[in-house]
Structure formats: C-alpha cells, structure tokens
Design an enzyme around this catalytic site. Structure first.
Site, mmCIF file in Angstrom:
data_model
loop_
_atom_site.group_PDB
_atom_site.id
_atom_site.type_symbol
_atom_site.label_atom_id
_atom_site.label_comp_id
_atom_site.label_asym_id
_atom_site.label_seq_id
_atom_site.Cartn_x
_atom_site.Cartn_y
_atom_site.Cartn_z
ATOM 1 C CB CYS A 1 -7.367 -0.501 13.658
ATOM 2 S SG CYS A 1 -6.606 -0.876 11.835
ATOM 3 C CB SER B 1 -1.171 -0.584 1.225
ATOM 4 O OG SER B 1 -1.706 0.608 1.369
HETATM 5 N N1 PLP Z 1 -1.901 -4.644 6.388
HETATM 6 C C1 PLP Z 1 -1.018 -4.572 6.956
HETATM 7 C C2 PLP Z 1 0.124 -5.413 7.777
HETATM 8 C C3 PLP Z 1 -0.929 -2.812 8.074
HETATM 9 O O1 PLP Z 1 -0.108 -2.308 8.190
HETATM 10 C C4 PLP Z 1 -2.186 -1.784 7.403
HETATM 11 C C5 PLP Z 1 -1.941 -0.707 7.600
HETATM 12 O O2 PLP Z 1 -2.222 -0.562 8.139
HETATM 13 C C6 PLP Z 1 -2.814 -2.697 6.335
HETATM 14 C C7 PLP Z 1 -2.378 -3.741 5.827
HETATM 15 C C8 PLP Z 1 -3.891 -1.828 5.423
HETATM 16 O O3 PLP Z 1 -3.765 -1.511 4.254
HETATM 17 P P1 PLP Z 1 -4.338 -0.122 3.981
HETATM 18 O O4 PLP Z 1 -4.852 1.120 4.682
HETATM 19 O O5 PLP Z 1 -3.879 0.364 2.287
HETATM 20 O O6 PLP Z 1 -6.089 -0.376 3.270
#
Ligand code: PLP
Length: 372
Positions: A324, A198
């Site tokens: 989160c 991302s």
């Molecule tokens: N996976 C991990 C390990 C993350 O740290 C995050 C973001 O907090 C995500 C997935 C989610 O990414 P996105 O914000 O692009 O949905």
C-alpha cells in the site's frame, strides 16, 4: 530475467489452484443457496473447503466464514465487536496493516478509546505496556495484534498475548494474513477470539479470505442481505475462490517452508558478502522472523535512494514497504514505530516456494552491482 520477490504483497496462483478453480468455473454453476442439484453441488464444494480450513486451525466448522478480503474481515471484527459486544476500548499494535489502522482511527473519531501498543526495535509489541493497560481498567476491551508483520516479518508472541487477554477478560483479534500456512495455528491451544487470513497471500486467488469467529464471542453480520454464510456475510458465495483458497493451503508443507528458508538464507548471505554496509532488521534475533519476509537496510547512495525503481529496471520486483505504501515517498508507520534510521533505505524482499536458487543468485548479482 524477471524475479518476483514481493510475495508479501501477493503471490502467484499455484497451478493446481488454477486447475481446480477452472474446473469449478467451467462445471459448477449453481448457487450454493439453491436447493436443486446444481446448487447442492456448489454447496458441497463450499462446505468441503470450510472443513479444510477449520481442521487446519483446529476450530469447528461453524466458526469459519468466507469474506471478500482480509480487509473486510478486519473491518467486520473491529466494528462489530464495538457494536455487538460492547467494546469501548481497543488496544492495537502500532504496526498493524492500514485496514486495521484506518478502521481504529475511525472508531476513535466515533468515541472509542484507542490505545497504540509500542514495539521494540525489531517490531515486537511491548507486552508489559499491554499488560499494564489491561490491568488499569476493566472497560470491555478488544486487543488487536497481527501474527506476523507484513513489512518486517516479525512474529508476535501471540500465545502470550492471547493468554493475557484471557486473564483480563479482553477479546483478542489477530490478523494472521502473513502467518497462515507458514506458522501452525491452533485456536483451541491459543485462546484467539477472532482471526483473519487472505488467499492471495498463500498462492490462492485474490478477492477471497476467511475469518474465524469463536463461538463464545459471536458478533452479528457486517454486510446484510440474503443471509449467506449462516447470516454472517451476505452475498452469493465466491465458490471458485473458496475452492481455490482451500486448495492453496494444501500446498504449504514442511518441504515448501524449508525451501523458503533456504532461499532467504542464501539471499541474505549473498547480500552480506556483496553489499558494503548492508544490515537487516532481523539481525538481532533472526529466529523471531518468518522465512518469507526480509527487511533489508541499505546505506543511502544515489542508487539505493531509488532502490525499488532500480530493482525494477533490473527485473526484480520488491517493495519499499508494504504494497500500500510502495511508490509513496514517505517512511511507513511500521518503520517509524521501530525507529528505522532516516539515513538508511529499507527494502522488503519476500519469498515463496515458487522462487528458485537461480533467481536468488541473479538478484544478489544485480544488487551487488548497484553498490560497486
Ligand atoms: N493484513 C495484512 C497483514 C496484509 O499484509 C494484508 C495485505 O496486504 C491485508 C491485511 C489485507 O488483505 P486483503 O488484500 O485480503 O484485503
């Protein structure tokens, strides 16, 4: 002074990224699907970015698809491998991001056998457990283990895990959101079927991400519509975001990575000196952790019980767990998985090459003062 040490939650956009994106927003308004000149200009930019990403992970261009987020990419992989590839069992680490955790929970409700792989006290997944489970049954299996954990910074043994998946004919997915740019990933060398990343975690814009899908494990689209992204992800392409994503990747060089490591070491040494009783999750094996993330363990005091709040008052942005769960007074599933002692207080500090030594020294002083 305000110091941003929450770069695992998101990062400031690199000024060069702002520049190229502004240029695209101002001057390239075509729809990449249109065949006229304006459309072709937009298409060229999208394809150049795809090529950059593909080169970086050593995949072919046709294996890279842009999505709106890693959350979307992970949902897509987990759900579509079940739907299209006959996956009946998912072996997943117990410290995945909620976008994986919540999705496999739903899949479990829908009848998929979901098995959680335990970790050791620093958050590394139990490889013997994984191998025993792979050996035990030959139902079509997907293994999903993140490359780097977002709360702890621990790096998983991805080449070994991918190798086991190959040996036992399981599909392998890795959420590489906290790894891309920081760890060299080569999908030819390491047999990965699915990978997600991302842009906002590496100084790109929010709301744009990519997924790698190996040619030999093709799934169908999760979002249907106009057939963009070669039918894999409908919706008009986020052209400026896609350009911003590839531009951001260009700014992660050895120099930047070294700078992050120096900042982390300075921060750690300063806190060790100034805060009685502090320890770090990575203490036992710091070489297994990325330089960008530091999970600190503070003794409980009236101030450390409200640590992220007190840090904020002092001008420091950090996080109690993952973005989160920050603000939620509950031990995260990741800290529970590593048996983080309930009488200690965990704070995640995460660094970027945009931080400075002055900022680090400011933070050390403010935190040290909290324990005077
Ligand atoms: N996976 C991990 C390990 C993350 O740290 C995050 C973001 O907090 C995500 C997935 C989610 O990414 P996105 O914000 O692009 O949905």
């Amino acid at each position: 002074m305000r110091v941003y040490l929450d770069n695992a939650a998101t990062t400031p956009v690199h000024p060069e990224v702002v520049k190229v994106m502004t240029d695209v927003l101002s001057n390239v308004h075509g729809n990449p699907s249109s065949i006229h000149d304006a459309g072709r200009k937009a298409r060229t930019l999208v394809e150049e970015s795809r090529k950059y990403v593909a080169n970086m992970i050593n995949s072919s261009i046709g294996e890279v698809f842009f999505t709106s987020s890693a959350t979307e990419a992970n949902n897509m992989i987990l759900r579509m491998t079940v739907k299209n590839l006959g996956v009946e069992r998912i072996l997943v680490s117990s410290i995945e991001h909620p976008c994986v955790m919540r999705t496999v929970e739903e899949l479990a409700n829908e009848g998929i056998d979901v098995v959680y792989i335990p970790t050791n006290e620093v958050g590394r997944v139990d490889i013997d457990f994984l191998e025993n489970n792979l050996k035990q049954s030959d139902v079509k299996t997907l293994v999903s283990v993140m490359y780097v954990n977002n709360e702890l910074g621990v790096i998983q043994e991805i080449p070994r895990i991918a190798g086991l998946c190959k040996e036992y004919s399981a599909y392998f997915h890795t959420d590489a959101v906290q790894a891309i740019g920081k760890i060299k990933i080569d999908v030819q060398e390491t047999p990965i079927h699915f990978l997600s990343a991302s842009a906002h975690k590496f100084h790109g814009p929010k709301g744009i991400a990519f997924v790698y899908i190996n040619n030999d494990s093709q799934i169908k689209s999760f979002i249907t519509g106009g057939g963009q992204e070669r039918n894999m992800r409908s919706g008009t392409e986020n052209v400026s975001g896609i350009v911003g994503l590839s531009e951001a990747l260009k700014h992660y060089t050895e120099v930047e990575l070294k700078k992050i490591a120096v900042l982390k070491d300075r921060f750690k040494a300063g806190l060790k000196k100034g805060v009685p009783g502090i320890s770090f999750v990575e203490d036992k094996a710091p070489e297994l952790f990325v330089p960008s993330i530091l999970s600190a363990s503070f003794p409980s005091t009236p101030k450390s019980d409200l640590m992220t709040f007190n840090l904020d008052i002092s001008g420091i942005c950090a996080s109690a767990g993952s973005a989160c769960s920050s603000g939620v007074e509950k031990v995260s599933h990741v800290l529970s998985a590593i048996n983080f002692p309930s009488e200690r207080r965990a704070v995640r500090f995460s660094f970027s090459y945009m931080n400075t030594e002055e900022e680090i020294d400011y933070c050390i002083e403010k935190i040290t003062n909290m324990f005077d």
